[in-house]
Design a protein around this motif. Structure first.
Motif, mmCIF file in Angstrom:
data_model
loop_
_atom_site.group_PDB
_atom_site.id
_atom_site.type_symbol
_atom_site.label_atom_id
_atom_site.label_comp_id
_atom_site.label_asym_id
_atom_site.label_seq_id
_atom_site.Cartn_x
_atom_site.Cartn_y
_atom_site.Cartn_z
ATOM 1 N N TYR A 108 0.668 -1.192 0.119
ATOM 2 C CA TYR A 108 0.095 0.022 -0.214
ATOM 3 C C TYR A 108 1.098 1.245 -0.088
ATOM 4 O O TYR A 108 0.726 2.106 0.883
ATOM 5 C CB TYR A 108 -0.967 -0.090 1.208
ATOM 6 N N GLU A 115 -8.721 -3.026 -1.028
ATOM 7 C CA GLU A 115 -9.998 -2.134 -1.985
ATOM 8 C C GLU A 115 -10.658 -1.190 -1.276
ATOM 9 O O GLU A 115 -11.004 -0.236 -1.852
ATOM 10 C CB GLU A 115 -10.740 -3.550 -2.134
ATOM 11 N N ASP A 166 -9.094 1.167 0.594
ATOM 12 C CA ASP A 166 -8.130 2.355 0.735
ATOM 13 C C ASP A 166 -8.466 3.514 0.035
ATOM 14 O O ASP A 166 -7.900 3.659 -1.186
ATOM 15 C CB ASP A 166 -6.884 1.570 0.298
ATOM 16 N N HIS A 167 -9.270 4.537 0.473
ATOM 17 C CA HIS A 167 -9.372 5.675 -0.296
ATOM 18 C C HIS A 167 -8.267 6.726 -0.651
ATOM 19 O O HIS A 167 -8.244 7.409 -1.695
ATOM 20 C CB HIS A 167 -10.297 6.581 0.681
ATOM 21 N N PRO A 180 -7.150 4.941 -4.552
ATOM 22 C CA PRO A 180 -8.219 4.584 -5.148
ATOM 23 C C PRO A 180 -7.949 3.594 -6.461
ATOM 24 O O PRO A 180 -7.095 3.405 -6.687
ATOM 25 C CB PRO A 180 -8.927 5.956 -5.526
ATOM 26 N N SER A 181 -9.359 2.831 -6.445
ATOM 27 C CA SER A 181 -9.182 2.101 -7.938
ATOM 28 C C SER A 181 -8.654 2.230 -9.028
ATOM 29 O O SER A 181 -8.004 1.662 -9.780
ATOM 30 C CB SER A 181 -10.513 1.407 -7.837
ATOM 31 N N ASP A 182 -8.909 3.657 -9.334
ATOM 32 C CA ASP A 182 -8.411 4.367 -10.417
ATOM 33 C C ASP A 182 -6.894 4.527 -10.574
ATOM 34 O O ASP A 182 -6.148 4.380 -11.621
ATOM 35 C CB ASP A 182 -9.023 5.513 -11.129
ATOM 36 N N ILE A 197 -4.932 2.130 -9.019
ATOM 37 C CA ILE A 197 -4.290 1.043 -9.020
ATOM 38 C C ILE A 197 -4.627 0.605 -10.520
ATOM 39 O O ILE A 197 -3.443 -0.091 -11.146
ATOM 40 C CB ILE A 197 -5.086 -0.067 -8.237
ATOM 41 N N ALA A 198 -5.804 0.914 -11.008
ATOM 42 C CA ALA A 198 -5.749 0.599 -12.629
ATOM 43 C C ALA A 198 -4.690 1.295 -13.541
ATOM 44 O O ALA A 198 -4.073 0.655 -14.359
ATOM 45 C CB ALA A 198 -7.160 1.117 -13.025
ATOM 46 N N ARG A 206 -1.588 -0.738 -12.988
ATOM 47 C CA ARG A 206 -1.572 -1.882 -13.885
ATOM 48 C C ARG A 206 -1.085 -1.811 -15.263
ATOM 49 O O ARG A 206 -0.536 -2.504 -15.957
ATOM 50 C CB ARG A 206 -2.883 -2.482 -13.613
ATOM 51 N N VAL A 256 -5.105 -7.014 -5.045
ATOM 52 C CA VAL A 256 -5.988 -6.351 -4.241
ATOM 53 C C VAL A 256 -6.890 -6.891 -3.337
ATOM 54 O O VAL A 256 -7.622 -7.870 -3.872
ATOM 55 C CB VAL A 256 -6.883 -5.326 -5.162
ATOM 56 N N PRO A 269 -10.087 -7.462 -0.975
ATOM 57 C CA PRO A 269 -11.536 -7.047 -0.743
ATOM 58 C C PRO A 269 -11.555 -6.629 0.586
ATOM 59 O O PRO A 269 -10.913 -7.503 1.537
ATOM 60 C CB PRO A 269 -12.480 -8.128 -1.207
#
Length: 221
Positions: free
Chosen positions: A136, A158, A160-161, A164-166, A168-169, A172, A182, A184
């Protein structure tokens, strides 16, 4: 035990070392923004029991020595203030010194939070490493276009504000060769049993993955 190291810019600093007499592989373990505190020492001892010669450099020594913070709001603010006093370049100099101090043919690096970001930067910029595990690291996304010199895995929560997911994306997309996990229902700091965010299942899964990753990539003759 505490040892003393010196960086290439002649900065002297301390480090917590857990030396396994039979270890043939080394591991540099990088702190959060709370210093080399009880949690970091416990992680050093855990990896030493797994057969590693482990060292955790006190990266805050450039600003204040013997920092061991907890996880209250006041401790978080103090940790952020200390981190702001240390440049990325200075931290990497100290990490390089720790790598060299281990003196092993195969050395890995693992870091949590701030240390997770520094683990990624170390994999891209430092010498003498064989693999990196980044837990993280909030600054990885902004450094996502760097190129690692060694195999890297990353672990995120998942929930962790702060990452954020974007973000991590984006990592990737920029780093298809990096193994990204990641979890949940896991938040930032899910691997620290001293924090309310601790998530046992995620921690155990990430730990198993990390140990298997280092087993694969930290090879000795």
């Amino acid at each position: 035990m505490l040892v003393q190291l010196k960086s290439s810019d002649n900065h002297q600093f301390s480090a917590y070392r857990c030396h396994n007499p039979g270890a043939k592989k080394g591991l540099v373990l990088l702190q959060e923004i709370f210093g080399v505190n009880q949690y970091i020492k416990e992680q050093c001892e855990l990896f030493a029991q797994e057969g590693y010669d482990v060292i955790a450099p006190a990266l805050f020594d450039r600003a204040q020595v013997q920092v061991e913070l907890g996880y209250s709001a006041e401790d978080i603010q103090k940790g952020l203030e200390l981190r702001a006093q240390i440049t990325q370049e200075q931290a990497l100099l100290d990490i390089q010194s720790a790598i060299e101090a281990l003196g092993h043919q195969a050395v890995g690096v693992i870091g949590f939070c701030w240390g997770g970001t520094l683990s990624w930067l170390s994999a891209c910029q430092l010498q003498g490493l064989s693999a990196a595990s980044c837990w993280y690291g909030g600054g990885i996304a902004e450094n996502k276009d760097l190129q690692a010199n060694v195999p890297v895995q990353m672990h995120f929560g998942e929930l962790d504000h702060s990452i954020p997911s974007d973000a991590i994306a984006a990592i990737r997309l920029s780093q298809p060769a990096v193994s990204i996990h990641v979890y949940p229902e896991a938040d930032h700091g899910f691997g620290c049993s001293h924090r309310f965010q601790y998530q046992e299942l995620a921690y155990q899964e990430a730990l198993r993955s990390t140990l298997a990753f280092f087993q694969e990539h930290l090879r000795t003759v």
